[in-house]
Scaffold this motif. Structure first.
Motif, mmCIF file in Angstrom:
data_model
loop_
_atom_site.group_PDB
_atom_site.id
_atom_site.type_symbol
_atom_site.label_atom_id
_atom_site.label_comp_id
_atom_site.label_asym_id
_atom_site.label_seq_id
_atom_site.Cartn_x
_atom_site.Cartn_y
_atom_site.Cartn_z
ATOM 1 N N LEU A 1 0.808 -1.218 0.000
ATOM 2 C CA LEU A 1 0.000 0.000 0.000
ATOM 3 C C LEU A 1 0.841 1.268 0.000
ATOM 4 C CD1 LEU A 1 -2.892 -1.209 2.317
ATOM 5 C CD2 LEU A 1 -2.800 -1.113 -0.172
ATOM 6 N N TRP A 2 2.098 1.142 -0.386
ATOM 7 C CA TRP A 2 2.974 2.294 -0.604
ATOM 8 C C TRP A 2 2.337 3.232 -1.635
ATOM 9 C CZ3 TRP A 2 7.159 4.658 1.246
ATOM 10 C CH2 TRP A 2 7.955 5.436 0.406
ATOM 11 N N GLY A 3 2.250 4.497 -1.305
ATOM 12 C CA GLY A 3 1.667 5.481 -2.212
ATOM 13 C C GLY A 3 0.203 5.751 -1.981
ATOM 14 N N ALA A 4 -0.414 5.097 -0.995
ATOM 15 C CA ALA A 4 -1.837 5.313 -0.737
ATOM 16 C C ALA A 4 -2.101 6.624 -0.017
ATOM 17 C CB ALA A 4 -2.402 4.152 0.081
ATOM 18 N N MET A 5 -1.135 7.085 0.782
ATOM 19 C CA MET A 5 -1.357 8.292 1.577
ATOM 20 C C MET A 5 -0.808 9.542 0.907
ATOM 21 S SD MET A 5 -0.835 7.097 5.558
ATOM 22 C CE MET A 5 0.704 6.195 5.345
ATOM 23 N N CYS A 6 0.294 9.407 0.185
ATOM 24 C CA CYS A 6 0.966 10.574 -0.405
ATOM 25 C C CYS A 6 1.584 10.196 -1.747
ATOM 26 C CB CYS A 6 2.086 11.069 0.526
ATOM 27 S SG CYS A 6 1.519 11.774 2.079
ATOM 28 N N GLU A 7 1.935 11.206 -2.537
ATOM 29 C CA GLU A 7 2.715 10.957 -3.731
ATOM 30 C C GLU A 7 4.091 10.451 -3.321
ATOM 31 O OE1 GLU A 7 2.930 14.103 -6.513
ATOM 32 O OE2 GLU A 7 0.757 14.430 -6.580
ATOM 33 N N VAL A 8 4.626 9.522 -4.104
ATOM 34 C CA VAL A 8 5.886 8.900 -3.727
ATOM 35 C C VAL A 8 6.882 8.962 -4.874
ATOM 36 C CG1 VAL A 8 4.864 7.331 -2.031
ATOM 37 C CG2 VAL A 8 4.983 6.635 -4.423
ATOM 38 N N ASP A 9 8.129 8.763 -4.522
ATOM 39 C CA ASP A 9 9.191 8.718 -5.511
ATOM 40 C C ASP A 9 9.036 7.436 -6.335
ATOM 41 O OD1 ASP A 9 11.546 8.507 -6.946
ATOM 42 O OD2 ASP A 9 12.857 8.915 -5.235
ATOM 43 N N PRO A 10 8.814 7.553 -7.637
ATOM 44 C CA PRO A 10 8.607 6.355 -8.448
ATOM 45 C C PRO A 10 9.834 5.443 -8.494
ATOM 46 C CG PRO A 10 8.810 8.293 -9.849
ATOM 47 C CD PRO A 10 8.712 8.790 -8.442
ATOM 48 N N ALA A 11 10.979 5.952 -8.078
ATOM 49 C CA ALA A 11 12.188 5.122 -8.075
ATOM 50 C C ALA A 11 12.221 4.167 -6.894
ATOM 51 C CB ALA A 11 13.429 6.015 -8.056
ATOM 52 N N ILE A 12 11.375 4.400 -5.896
ATOM 53 C CA ILE A 12 11.342 3.523 -4.729
ATOM 54 C C ILE A 12 10.374 2.375 -4.996
ATOM 55 C CG2 ILE A 12 10.762 3.344 -2.280
ATOM 56 C CD1 ILE A 12 11.614 6.251 -1.971
ATOM 57 N N ARG A 13 10.877 1.171 -4.921
ATOM 58 C CA ARG A 13 10.066 -0.007 -5.204
ATOM 59 C C ARG A 13 9.254 -0.395 -3.966
ATOM 60 N NH1 ARG A 13 11.562 -5.464 -4.483
ATOM 61 N NH2 ARG A 13 13.701 -4.757 -4.087
ATOM 62 N N PRO A 14 7.936 -0.524 -4.094
ATOM 63 C CA PRO A 14 7.137 -0.973 -2.951
ATOM 64 C C PRO A 14 7.475 -2.414 -2.594
ATOM 65 C CG PRO A 14 5.783 -0.885 -4.917
ATOM 66 C CD PRO A 14 7.100 -0.272 -5.282
ATOM 67 N N MET A 15 7.352 -2.724 -1.315
ATOM 68 C CA MET A 15 7.648 -4.075 -0.855
ATOM 69 C C MET A 15 6.400 -4.948 -0.961
ATOM 70 S SD MET A 15 10.889 -4.332 0.037
ATOM 71 C CE MET A 15 11.133 -3.459 -1.524
ATOM 72 N N ARG A 16 6.442 -5.916 -1.870
ATOM 73 C CA ARG A 16 5.335 -6.831 -2.118
ATOM 74 C C ARG A 16 5.905 -8.246 -2.191
ATOM 75 N NH1 ARG A 16 2.311 -3.674 -7.158
ATOM 76 N NH2 ARG A 16 1.805 -1.745 -6.014
ATOM 77 N N PRO A 17 5.341 -9.187 -1.467
ATOM 78 C CA PRO A 17 5.907 -10.544 -1.466
ATOM 79 C C PRO A 17 6.126 -11.108 -2.862
ATOM 80 C CG PRO A 17 4.200 -10.374 0.189
ATOM 81 C CD PRO A 17 4.181 -9.081 -0.559
#
Length: 393
Positions: free
Chosen positions: A124-140
């Motif tokens: 759910l990375w990016g659900a609250m705020c805009e995020v740096d697209p270079a940062i990869r969300p952690m997903r199994p």
């Protein structure tokens, strides 16, 4: 029971209430004067991740109001993709830890007990705020989760659904270490235990949910393997903090990606998940559900918290719509929730041993002295989102 040395002399004790809500409870070294907890609620009021004096006063007011245990808002661990909102507090860095020490000291001075809820948002990375697209969300497995009944916007869902690279062994090892470091920091500043957010589709839960965990290695082949990552986090924290302080673990069937999702279709499946977590060191299961009294499985009236206690023998905490007629998701849409007198039902279930604690969220926002009102029978204060949700009163 003798009075706790943490209880302040400055407040006159309200009249005694014989209800089960006000029975004391001991969990490892933690002694609670009653069964009322303040549920974790994101406040987004810590600029730069540093809790200030206003945050300390906010929690201390609930302690002074008689709440037995305060569970803080979700707190970021030290990982680049842990939490996307810079106003969510963190449990690392000198400035943040100094702020938390003030929070803990003020809560203790007011007679309270407090534990932090350690948090990694995972998919759910990016659900609250805009995020740096270079940062990869952690997903199994690189999956956000199949969209279902959700309150997220169509735009956010469309942006999040594309598959990303799955977590690597190094990712897994780094995040376990980050949880352990955050727990050690929490103990260092004086917290009374540790809570972990393992529900709602966040990272620990994403390993439990078969829809987001389709790995074919030791972290995801089957139900037992899907439970391994959160269990390893708990085990590592227990090894770090020792035997004295309790570990709380929030879990849920529903996900923010899909409110109809489930991690366990049967009590046997739930027992396999929670049993492994209890063996790893969990003392209290925080069973998150939209209404505390909803039956968890067909053929039984037992609540999700009730099943957690029955299946593991650990303590259990219920949560969801206490004193209110609408779940949180609905009250956010409609702006308010009517008061409903279901406190007697809570008391009966605690008295019968179905669960041990009740976590209350929105009514704690509406009235810092909620526990005192429940003890004395004073009228409850209705929750109004426009008035209560965005302030630290």
């Amino acid at each position: 029971m003798s009075e706790s040395p943490l209880v302040s002399d400055a407040h006159t004790a309200p009249p005694e209430n014989p209800s089960a809500l006000f029975e004391p409870l001991r969990i490892r070294r933690l002694e609670l004067p009653n069964r009322i907890a303040m549920s974790a609620m994101t406040r987004s009021s810590s600029p730069g991740g540093v809790p200030g004096s206003d945050v300390a006063r906010y929690y201390a007011r609930r302690a002074a109001g008689g709440t037995g245990l305060i569970i803080t808002e979700g707190v970021a661990i030290d990982h680049v993709a842990a939490v996307d909102n810079p106003n969510v507090p963190r449990m690392y860095g000198d400035s943040a830890l100094t702020g938390w020490r003030t929070v803990v000291d003020e809560v203790h001075a007011a007679g309270g007990r407090i534990i932090p809820q350690l948090w990694h948002v995972g998919p759910l990375w990016g659900a609250m705020c805009e995020v740096d697209p270079a940062i990869r969300p952690m997903r199994p497995s690189g999956l956000w989760g199949t969209p279902g009944v959700t309150s997220y916007s169509d735009e956010y869902v469309a942006r999040s659904v594309p598959q990303t690279a799955p977590m690597t062994k190094r990712d897994i090892d780094d995040i376990i270490a980050a949880f352990v470091s955050a727990a050690a920091n929490a103990v260092q500043v004086g917290f009374d235990g540790i809570a972990l957010h393992g529900g709602h589709g966040y990272l620990l839960d994403a390993f439990l949910w078969s829809d987001t965990n389709r790995r074919d290695d030791r972290w995801g082949r089957d139900l037992q393997a899907r439970t391994r990552f959160p269990a390893e986090v708990v085990k590592a924290i227990r090894a770090e903090i020792g035997p004295d302080l309790p570990i709380f673990f929030r879990f849920s069937q529903h996900k923010q990606q899909d409110y109809t999702a489930r991690i366990a279709e049967t009590p046997e499946d739930l027992g396999a998940i929670l049993g492994a977590l209890a063996d790893a060191g969990v003392d209290v299961f925080d069973a998150s559900i939209r209404r505390f009294d909803l039956p968890a499985f067909e053929g039984s009236d037992l609540s999700l918290a009730g099943w957690a206690k029955k299946l593991t023998g650990a303590h259990a905490m219920a949560v969801g719509s206490v004193g209110l007629g609408k779940p949180m998701r609905d009250s956010r849409i409609e702006g308010a929730a009517p008061l409903v007198d279901n406190i007697g039902e809570v008391d009966d279930r605690i008295g019968s041993g179905e669960f041990d604690l009740i976590a209350i969220g929105r009514l704690h926002l509406a009235n810092p002295e909620l526990a005192t009102a429940l003890r004395t029978g004073a009228p409850l204060t209705a929750f109004d989102r426009a008035v209560h949700e965005g302030s630290l009163v």
